[in-house]
Write an enzyme that holds these catalytic residues in place. Structure first.
Site, PDB file in Angstrom:
ATOM      1  CB  SER A 182     -11.968   0.634   0.933  1.00 15.22           C
ATOM      2  OG  SER A 182     -11.703  -0.253  -0.122  1.00 15.22           O
ATOM      3  CG  HIS A 239     -14.692  -4.247   0.022  1.00 11.96           C
ATOM      4  ND1 HIS A 239     -15.332  -3.603  -1.010  1.00 11.96           N
ATOM      5  CD2 HIS A 239     -13.535  -3.581   0.225  1.00 11.96           C
ATOM      6  CE1 HIS A 239     -14.576  -2.594  -1.431  1.00 11.96           C
ATOM      7  NE2 HIS A 239     -13.486  -2.563  -0.694  1.00 11.96           N
ATOM      8  CG  HIS A 258     -11.604  -4.019  -6.423  1.00 10.99           C
ATOM      9  ND1 HIS A 258     -12.214  -4.598  -5.341  1.00 10.99           N
ATOM     10  CD2 HIS A 258     -11.634  -2.676  -6.212  1.00 10.99           C
ATOM     11  CE1 HIS A 258     -12.612  -3.657  -4.498  1.00 10.99           C
ATOM     12  NE2 HIS A 258     -12.281  -2.486  -5.013  1.00 10.99           N
ATOM     13  CE1 TYR A 269      -7.878  -5.665  -4.982  1.00 15.55           C
ATOM     14  CE2 TYR A 269      -8.102  -3.575  -6.113  1.00 15.55           C
ATOM     15  CZ  TYR A 269      -8.323  -4.352  -5.006  1.00 15.55           C
ATOM     16  OH  TYR A 269      -8.973  -3.841  -3.915  1.00 15.55           O
ATOM     17  CD  GLU A 270     -11.918  -8.478  -5.285  1.00 18.81           C
ATOM     18  OE1 GLU A 270     -12.346  -9.349  -4.492  1.00 18.81           O
ATOM     19  OE2 GLU A 270     -12.612  -7.529  -5.697  1.00 18.81           O
ATOM     20  CB  ALA A 274     -11.310   4.661   0.006  1.00 20.21           C
ATOM     21  CG  MET A 305      -6.738   0.690  -6.953  1.00 16.16           C
ATOM     22  SD  MET A 305      -5.986  -0.443  -5.756  1.00 16.16           S
ATOM     23  CE  MET A 305      -4.557   0.525  -5.234  1.00 16.16           C
ATOM     24  CB  SER A 306     -13.310   0.855  -7.646  1.00 15.78           C
ATOM     25  OG  SER A 306     -13.471   2.049  -6.887  1.00 15.78           O
ATOM     26  CG  ASN A 315      -4.206   7.375   0.060  1.00 20.25           C
ATOM     27  OD1 ASN A 315      -5.243   6.777  -0.257  1.00 20.25           O
ATOM     28  ND2 ASN A 315      -3.245   7.642  -0.805  1.00 20.25           N
ATOM     29  CG  HIS A 337      -6.250  -1.949   2.159  1.00 19.79           C
ATOM     30  ND1 HIS A 337      -6.973  -1.208   1.244  1.00 19.79           N
ATOM     31  CD2 HIS A 337      -7.125  -2.857   2.672  1.00 19.79           C
ATOM     32  CE1 HIS A 337      -8.216  -1.651   1.207  1.00 19.79           C
ATOM     33  NE2 HIS A 337      -8.337  -2.640   2.059  1.00 19.79           N
TER      34      HIS A 337
END
Length: 310
Positions: free
Chosen positions: A55, A86, A108, A110-111, A138, A241-242, A265, A279
């Site tokens: 990201s 993306h 991902h 979550y998609e 990220a 998350m990846s 972050n 995000h």
């Protein structure tokens, strides 16, 4: 570049994000080969290095020379990226003299995609001749010494999805890619890590540089305070998350892997804190620090030889 042939008919079980899919609907070896052959027929580039851009880090692909670009939606069997930040395209070209292919945007869990679909591009890369995978992401900083804008060379990961039984290797093993039981103690190539760390120091990034452990979670929620504290106690320095499942498939195919996290972050770990992660903040931090990542990867590429590191 050769004209695009008509895309083969999409399989009925290929699906879109959010559709229920069973493990019996996994892609076959022929699906991967079909996609690889289509790409090779439509570009003269023959990359040996693949780069997955996280990201806010997609500008790395913009540095490639002699670009040939394919939208994900135009590539047979490819998933579609749905995440802000993306671009959703595959970019072929040369970077600092090295033939590369870059993913501007990854997929991902979550998609709504199963992990075998999330990691589909990695096996395609293997079939088109890629030998080394560079994964960037990220990530949220869990280590108290990490700050936004710092960079972490990944020495290991904690794959919480794998602990929970979510693996891209579930189901019948495809021996043409790799073995049924895969060792992961050497997931992140030691020589590549050493070279990356040395390049970071040579470029003057010692103050922003770390080597640490990445923890992969499912998302799309950012972590609670209790979860962040737990992950930190487990030994994780950064969380995202990846990445982990992509690395699993890359190692299954025999690819060498280098992983780099950009800390975009700081995980909230204090109940008295008013901080909230979002995000947009992650994308901005990634964009602000992307030049550092670009310089490191660009300088690293000439050091990567076929199955060797200088």
């Amino acid at each position: 570049m050769a004209p695009h042939p008509q895309n083969p008919k999409r399989r009925e079980d290929e699906g879109t994000p959010g559709e229920e899919q069973s493990h019996s609907c996994r892609n076959t070896y022929e699906d991967y080969k079909q996609t690889a052959d289509w790409l090779l027929a439509n570009t003269n580039h023959r990359p040996t290095v693949a780069i997955i851009c996280g990201s806010g880090l997609g500008t790395l692909a913009d540095l490639l020379k002699e670009q040939v670009i394919f939208k994900y939606e135009d590539i047979p069997n490819f998933p579609k990226s749905t995440v802000q930040g993306h671009a959703g395209q595959l970019v072929f070209g040369d970077l600092n003299g090295k033939p590369c292919v870059c993913m501007q945007g990854r997929f991902h869990l979550y998609e709504g995609y199963p992990l075998w679909k999330v990691t589909f591009p990695v096996r395609v890369f293997h079939l088109i001749g890629v030998q080394t995978l560079i994964v960037t992401n990220a990530a949220g900083g869990l280590n108290e010494n990490y700050r936004v804008g710092h960079m972490m060379v990944i020495k290991d990961h904690i794959n919480l999805l794998g602990f929970a039984g979510q693996s891209p290797l579930m189901g019948p093993n495809e021996d043409r890619f790799g073995p049924r039981f895969l060792p992961m103690s050497d997931a992140y190539d030691r020589d590549l890590r050493k070279v990356a760390m040395a390049i970071c120091r040579d470029l003057g990034y010692s103050a922003e540089l770390h080597e640490g452990v990445y923890c992969s979670v499912g998302g799309p929620c950012f972590e609670t305070i209790a979860e962040s504290r737990l992950l930190n106690r487990l030994g994780a320095d950064a969380v995202g998350m990846s990445t982990a499942h992509e690395v699993v498939v890359a190692r299954h195919c025999g690819l060498r892997v280098l992983g780099i996290s950009l800390i975009t972050n700081q995980a909230v770990m204090d109940y008295n804190s008013e901080a909230r992660v979002n995000h947009e903040e992650v994308l901005k931090a990634g964009s602000d620090s992307s030049k550092m990542m670009e310089k490191v990867v660009t300088a690293l590429l000439p050091c990567i030889e076929s199955n060797n590191v200088n």
